[in-house]
Write an enzyme that holds these catalytic residues in place. Structure first.
Site, PDB file in Angstrom:
ATOM      1  N   SER A 189       0.851  -1.195   0.000  1.00 54.21           N
ATOM      2  CA  SER A 189       0.000   0.000   0.000  1.00 54.21           C
ATOM      3  C   SER A 189       0.882   1.239   0.000  1.00 54.21           C
ATOM      4  CB  SER A 189      -0.904   0.011   1.236  1.00 54.21           C
ATOM      5  OG  SER A 189      -1.513   1.276   1.414  1.00 54.21           O
ATOM      6  N   TYR A 242      -1.719  -0.209  10.539  1.00 57.89           N
ATOM      7  CA  TYR A 242      -1.938  -0.700   9.175  1.00 57.89           C
ATOM      8  C   TYR A 242      -0.750  -0.339   8.296  1.00 57.89           C
ATOM      9  CZ  TYR A 242      -3.758  -1.022   4.419  1.00 57.89           C
ATOM     10  OH  TYR A 242      -3.923  -1.315   3.095  1.00 57.89           O
TER      11      TYR A 242
END
Length: 253
Positions: free
Chosen positions: A148, A161
């Site tokens: 990501s 995250y």
């Protein structure tokens, strides 16, 4: 767009029940690859297999939980029984559970670590020998890890995250040193805002609203657009490794 060099290959895609994983599975199957679909939701996988077969592709649904050792090992055995050894692995399964660190959500931290980091490692352990054997036999072998943009760009309340995705990016970089000299390509793909189910995991109305505002202002990528990047990278000649790819909405770039 159609890409050469994917027909006849055997792929494993995790998190294949929706979003990027589903789109990757559809794209690879349309290019002639045999695709094993791994995810927890068997009903969604069965529907996707039917769709792929209706379009002339080959697919296998394997209900599996990447946070469970035995489940991953059973999944590997099922893939081998049906399709034999694989030469393309797409590590896509992941969860995004944002909250302030001060909230102390150990349950969320553990779930993200188990899925986003250890889950990736379990899949690599299960299929690494296949990739090495394919490469040793002169065939193209690919490990694709979906990370990501959060691995590099900090977002408030997404610290854990982002840390899990930074781990995936670093793991990919390090694995090239182990696998590259043996002709296994490792590609790390870092999408920006993408229309997936990850947003539905957010349990805070405030954070969910902030995410909606970001999508409204920036616009998100479609999963099929990320899948196209996966297909492009894995269809290059075997001596060409697109090692790291950031794919972002233009307004986020």
């Amino acid at each position: 767009m159609s890409y050469e060099n994917l027909s006849g290959r055997t792929a494993v895609v995790t998190g294949a029940a929706s979003g990027i994983g589903e789109a990757v599975a559809l794209h690879l199957a349309a290019e002639g690859a045999r695709v094993a679909l791994l995810a927890r939701r068997a009903d969604r996988l069965d529907a996707l297999v039917e769709k792929i077969r209706a379009e002339g592709g080959q697919a296998l649904a394997v209900a599996a939980d990447v946070t469970d050792d035995a489940s991953v090992e059973d999944a590997r055995d099922r893939v081998h029984e049906t399709f034999g050894a694989v030469d393309l692995v797409v590590n896509n399964a992941g969860v995004m559970l944002p909250n302030p660190v001060e909230a102390g959500r150990l349950d969320e931290w553990q779930r993200m670590l188990d899925t986003n980091v250890t889950g990736v490692l379990r899949i690599i352990r299960a299929f690494n020998a296949d990739l090495l054997a394919a490469a040793a036999g002169g065939r193209t072998a690919d490990l694709v890890n979906i990370s990501s943009i959060g691995a590099h760009v900090p977002f408030p309340n997404y610290a854990v995250y982002g840390a899990t995705k930074a781990a995936v990016t670093y793991l990919s970089q390090s694995l090239r040193g182990e696998l590259g000299p043996r002709d296994v390509r490792v590609t790390n793909i870092e999408p920006g805002l993408t229309e997936t189910e990850l947003a539905s995991h957010v349990d805070s109305a405030e954070l969910s609203g902030q995410l909606d505002e970001m999508f409204g202002a920036i616009g998100g990528l479609a999963p099929a657009e990320v899948a196209d990047v996966v297909a492009y990278a894995t269809s290059r000649p075997r001596h060409v490794n697109l090692r790291q790819i950031m794919v972002l909405p233009t307004r986020q770039a």
